[in-house]
Write a protein that holds these residues in place. Structure first.
Motif, PDB file in Angstrom:
ATOM      1  N   ALA A   1       0.980  -0.809   0.296  1.00  0.00           N
ATOM      2  CA  ALA A   1      -0.122   0.062  -0.129  1.00  0.00           C
ATOM      3  C   ALA A   1       1.105   1.338   0.013  1.00  0.00           C
ATOM      4  O   ALA A   1       0.574   2.215  -0.643  1.00  0.00           O
ATOM      5  CB  ALA A   1      -1.065  -0.464   1.055  1.00  0.00           C
TER       6      ALA A   1
ATOM      7  N   ILE B   1      -0.997   4.591  -1.093  1.00  0.00           N
ATOM      8  CA  ILE B   1      -2.669   4.003  -0.262  1.00  0.00           C
ATOM      9  C   ILE B   1      -2.136   4.176   0.774  1.00  0.00           C
ATOM     10  O   ILE B   1      -1.579   3.672   1.722  1.00  0.00           O
ATOM     11  CB  ILE B   1      -3.472   2.414  -0.918  1.00  0.00           C
ATOM     12  CG1 ILE B   1      -3.587   2.321  -2.014  1.00  0.00           C
ATOM     13  CG2 ILE B   1      -4.507   2.278   0.549  1.00  0.00           C
ATOM     14  CD1 ILE B   1      -4.201   0.755  -2.644  1.00  0.00           C
TER      15      ILE B   1
ATOM     16  N   ALA C   1      -0.341   2.395   5.856  1.00  0.00           N
ATOM     17  CA  ALA C   1       0.939   1.806   4.598  1.00  0.00           C
ATOM     18  C   ALA C   1       1.877   2.382   5.538  1.00  0.00           C
ATOM     19  O   ALA C   1       2.424   3.070   6.989  1.00  0.00           O
ATOM     20  CB  ALA C   1       0.298   2.590   3.622  1.00  0.00           C
TER      21      ALA C   1
END
Length: 252
Positions: A109, A114, A164
């Motif tokens: 991620a 993200i 993340a």
């Protein structure tokens, strides 16, 4: 476009104290041993490391650990390193344990931009509720504990929010790579190396076999060069030096 550096030391020449590193490897498979040795020789300390495991005693990240260069580790498995356990229980090392799949996705991620995601892994445990010892005090009490995580329900199933991971650097090892940084990994070495590479702002890859651009079939590339900033070609001797975590024999 040519990302090849002359030596591992040159590739890590700008590393200073207090930097964070995502490091590939699964057990002792696919561990960037040459880059870790160069990081050790650089003298940098106060490091934060994100890796599935922290090497073993005397090998891989265990070298940096034994030298007292690592302050904090995020990982999912620590069972093969006695010095790791000693430092953790003595309050010398901060450790964030996270489920293995969650760790993999936190790295991916980070590389994909993200910021966070929800997962059911850890619901109903201290992973979600908090209280996991991150750092012990000298007297054995818990000095720093994990905080509780946000819980939301999706489709009648509870999920926890995980953030993340991005790091200043990533150190990875590939079986083959070209001058543009396109990488191919072999078997178990593919588990965490691509994910660690994605998470680093500056990713350095040591490659066992360096080839010219165009040699690698695009369909066989596991990690595109956009994620890699520096490449170090290993000598045949360095490429052949691979540790065995548990040596076993049997009658045939």
């Amino acid at each position: 476009m040519d990302k090849v550096m002359a030596t591992a030391a040159e590739a890590l020449a700008d590393v200073t104290d207090g930097r964070s590193f995502a490091v590939g490897g699964f057990g002792l498979s696919g561990v960037p041993e040459v880059l870790i040795a160069a990081l050790y020789e650089s003298g940098a300390g106060g490091l934060t490391v994100v890796s599935n495991n922290c090497g073993v005693d005397g090998r891989g990240l265990g070298i940096l650990l034994a030298a007292g260069r690592i302050n904090r580790v995020t990982g999912s498995y620590i069972g093969e390193n006695k010095e790791f356990a000693r430092q953790y229980l003595a309050g010398e090392l901060e450790v964030e344990l996270t489920p293995q799949g969650t760790l993999a996705e936190r790295l991916r991620a980070g590389g994909a931009g993200i910021p966070a995601f929800y997962t059911p892994a850890g619901v109903g445990t201290q992973v979600a509720e908090g209280g996991l010892p991150w750092r012990y005090a000298a007297d054995g009490s818990v000095a720093v504990a994990s905080p509780p995580k946000e819980v939301r329900t999706f489709g009648a199933v509870d999920h926890i929010l995980e953030h993340a991971i991005t790091t200043d650097y990533a150190l990875v090892r590939a079986a083959r790579g070209d001058r543009h940084g396109n990488l191919v990994f072999r078997r178990a070495a593919r588990n965490f190396n691509p994910l660690a590479a994605m998470a680093g702002r500056i990713t350095v890859a040591e490659v066992e076999e360096l080839v010219e651009p165009g040699v690698l079939d695009p369909d066989e590339i596991h990690l595109p060069g956009v994620f890699v900033q520096r490449v170090v070609a290993l000598t045949p001797e360095q490429a052949a030096d691979k540790g065995i975590e548990k040596r076993t024999v049997r009658e045939r």
